[in-house]
Design an enzyme around this catalytic site. Sequence first.
Site, PDB file in Angstrom:
ATOM      1  N   ARG A 177       0.817  -1.213   0.000  1.00 50.37           N
ATOM      2  CA  ARG A 177       0.000   0.000   0.000  1.00 50.37           C
ATOM      3  C   ARG A 177       0.856   1.270   0.000  1.00 50.37           C
ATOM      4  NH1 ARG A 177      -4.665  -1.364   4.517  1.00 50.37           N
ATOM      5  NH2 ARG A 177      -5.424  -3.312   3.595  1.00 50.37           N
ATOM      6  N   SER A 226      -1.564  -7.919  11.554  1.00 53.72           N
ATOM      7  CA  SER A 226      -2.715  -8.348  12.346  1.00 53.72           C
ATOM      8  C   SER A 226      -2.420  -9.688  13.013  1.00 53.72           C
ATOM      9  CB  SER A 226      -3.951  -8.469  11.460  1.00 53.72           C
ATOM     10  OG  SER A 226      -3.815  -9.560  10.564  1.00 53.72           O
ATOM     11  N   CYS A 281      -0.317   0.227  16.264  1.00 50.06           N
ATOM     12  CA  CYS A 281      -0.526  -0.909  17.153  1.00 50.06           C
ATOM     13  C   CYS A 281      -0.282  -0.519  18.605  1.00 50.06           C
ATOM     14  CB  CYS A 281       0.377  -2.081  16.762  1.00 50.06           C
ATOM     15  SG  CYS A 281       2.133  -1.774  17.009  1.00 50.06           S
TER      16      CYS A 281
END
Length: 500
Positions: A177, A226, A281
């Site tokens: 990305r 994740s 995070c």
Amino acid sequence: MRDIRHFIDGAAFEGASGRFGDVFNPNTGEVQARVQLATPSELDRAVQSAQAAFEGWSSTNPQRRARVMFEFKRLVEANMNELAEMLSSEHGKVIADSKGDIQRGLEVIEFACGIPHALKGEYTLGAGPGIDVYSSRQALGVVAGITPFNFPAMIPMWMFGVAIAVGNTFILKPSERDPSVPVRLGELMMEAGAPKGVLNVVHGDKTAVDAILAHPDIHAVSFVGSSDIAHYVYQTGAQHGKRVQAMGGAKNHGIVMPDADLDQVIKDLSGAAYGSAGERCMALPVVVPVGKKTADELRERLVAEIPTLRVGVSTDDQAHYGPVISAQHRDRVAGWISKGVEEGAELVVDGRDFSLQGHEKGYFIGPSLFDHVTTDMSSYQEEIFGPVLQIVRAASFEEALSLPSKHQYGNGVAIFTQNGRAARDFAARVNVGMVGINVPIPVPVAYHSFGGWKRSGFGDTNQYGMEGVKFWTKTKTVTARWPDSALEHEDSSFIIPTMS
């Protein structure tokens, strides 16, 4: 259309897969480039380059490797503005935050500059009659890092800085990305004096990830992302005989005691919950006030503070945060807000309808605030990863302590208090890997290490610091005997050797 290529063997590499991913400008919603997506054969080409470079690089003395790190640090600092603007254009975080992203990565490079000291082994003279024992740390070979979109400079440097300094050669698979900054870091590493093949950058999706996990010549893999994917990476890499560290998601809590300085707490919460659009995070998306009075006052102050937050384009130096990474992620965050409402939480501030004039197609979402969130709600149990703050009220210190301790994630936690005993007790007992005492985002400095517990971290070692040195090296222990003439003829060949 600008193509972002792989960086292999010290130069741009034209992939032949014919597959590309779009790279968006989150501020406008427009496609600004496309990135090549690697095949297993292209990944293998990078591994071959790294393998060819390994022998020479690992045998280079640590001081010379450290000098490359010193020069790399200088070059990154000299190109800070270019890197920050590039990072913001693909990620969406504001320029100041992008510079912080780069700087926190550079702190690990600074640690790596001291690698000659960190690699020193141990020596015991005279462990037995004429016997000396010594140990050393040696590089593993070709290793790899798989990094997320939210810190495209910091987390790659966390990984390759230590891995390369100890003598490994490195394959970086950054997020597709926002891939431009990792490529630029690879170019700067070559400019700093690293031989070609020492740092390779391969773009890709799951195909590239699986190729890394299965490749027989990649000996260790570090991952951040994740928790579900972290678990997959850990299991798959281990099945292929690799050393793996895999850092997952988080649901960090901030405990606010009745004696806390609320003026400071509000400022800290605003930055920790909403900074970088919550795409950290180590963000603080859950605040746990202890006692009704504390909760009511905290809520009142947050309601007054949130309208002062400025959401803007990443180049707006007055903006507190910019857009999220993609339209899909914006919709996902909005979906979690809707889910919280469905589950019965009180939506005090709703950011779903936010729109920035002149940038209506950008991926912006306003700050949201929930109150009366309970532990049975899925919106509390799962990571939202957006500018959403949830208030979970606790009646006592013990109840507040139990919330992060029982949660499936155990990345970071903070307590706000002026009571040293309460803070000490909390830090000792909470079942979470990183603890802040009046520090909302307790990311350890580079000479300690970063790592969460439970579903926030899979593997036995943490990121960077001496834990990183241990992960990226293997220990060799040598037991050497130099007998005198009286011992040379002893008939002890069939006896297990002892040090007596």
